[in-house]
Design a protein around this motif. Structure first.
Motif, PDB file in Angstrom:
ATOM      1  N   VAL A  86     138.572  37.901  63.878  1.00  0.00           N
ATOM      2  CA  VAL A  86     139.941  37.587  63.198  1.00  0.00           C
ATOM      3  C   VAL A  86     140.870  37.733  64.476  1.00  0.00           C
ATOM      4  N   LEU A  87     141.697  36.540  64.782  1.00  0.00           N
ATOM      5  CA  LEU A  87     142.494  36.598  65.924  1.00  0.00           C
ATOM      6  C   LEU A  87     143.898  36.110  65.618  1.00  0.00           C
ATOM      7  N   ALA A  88     144.974  36.616  66.100  1.00  0.00           N
ATOM      8  CA  ALA A  88     146.354  36.299  65.803  1.00  0.00           C
ATOM      9  C   ALA A  88     146.869  35.775  67.296  1.00  0.00           C
ATOM     10  N   TYR A  89     148.059  34.868  66.741  1.00  0.00           N
ATOM     11  CA  TYR A  89     148.596  34.101  68.031  1.00  0.00           C
ATOM     12  C   TYR A  89     149.857  34.188  67.422  1.00  0.00           C
ATOM     13  N   ASP A  90     150.906  33.954  68.256  1.00  0.00           N
ATOM     14  CA  ASP A  90     152.183  33.653  68.092  1.00  0.00           C
ATOM     15  C   ASP A  90     152.374  32.157  67.639  1.00  0.00           C
ATOM     16  N   HIS A  91     153.628  31.773  67.434  1.00  0.00           N
ATOM     17  CA  HIS A  91     153.794  30.290  66.931  1.00  0.00           C
ATOM     18  C   HIS A  91     153.556  29.018  68.016  1.00  0.00           C
ATOM     19  N   ASN A  92     153.345  29.744  69.372  1.00  0.00           N
ATOM     20  CA  ASN A  92     153.216  28.847  70.528  1.00  0.00           C
ATOM     21  C   ASN A  92     151.545  28.991  70.787  1.00  0.00           C
TER      22      ASN A  92
END
Length: 164
Positions: A86-92
């Motif tokens: 599971v990966l998380a990113y900011d909105h960019n």
């Protein structure tokens, strides 16, 4: 938007979608990507491509049959089923954190779906083959894991039914 294809605005097996702040986030299983589509402008961002990293912390812009997406005010979570992570990113689309095998004794075994529980500021991730639901903070810390002998192959909608 829509129709079958690999171009921006086209889809091949859309597996999940979320709408957040005028944006539609569509995860595509067979295009191995996420599309962020503005509902008010013509802006469309395509992120990701097929990839099988040797280590779950590598190639954070590559997916293998992603199935779920969840969105909070600060974080986009992608459930990368084929890579057991599971990966998380900011909105960019700058990486924030990643959870996968090697964390907490093989944390994921078939992660399947994600939902953001705004009232608790947690992501709920169904862990299909492990028969669990994993609650993760927006900072990527495992808050709780439950299910085990009480669940059998959980799929979608975990976050809408979690009460604590």
């Amino acid at each position: 938007i829509g129709g079958y294809g690999t171009q921006s605005g086209k889809f091949h097996t859309p597996a999940d979608l979320k709408i957040h702040n005028g944006e539609m986030y569509v995860i595509e299983e067979n295009n191995h990507r996420l599309q962020k589509i503005s509902l008010t402008t013509d802006k469309n961002t395509v992120f990701g491509a097929f990839g099988k990293p040797k280590n779950y912390t590598e190639k954070l812009d590559k997916f293998s049959f992603p199935l779920g997406v969840a969105v909070s005010k600060s974080t986009i979570v992608v459930v990368d089923y084929g890579n057991n992570r599971v990966l998380a990113y900011d909105h960019n689309f700058r990486p924030k954190w990643v959870l996968g095998n090697g964390v907490k004794n093989e944390l994921f075994n078939g992660p399947y779906y994600a939902e953001f529980i705004a009232s608790k500021n947690l992501f709920a991730i169904t862990n299909r083959s492990a028969n669990t639901i994993v609650l993760v903070t927006t900072e990527g810390k495992v808050f709780a894991e439950f299910g085990g002998d009480k669940l059998k192959y959980p799929h979608a909608g975990a976050g809408k039914r979690v009460q604590f």
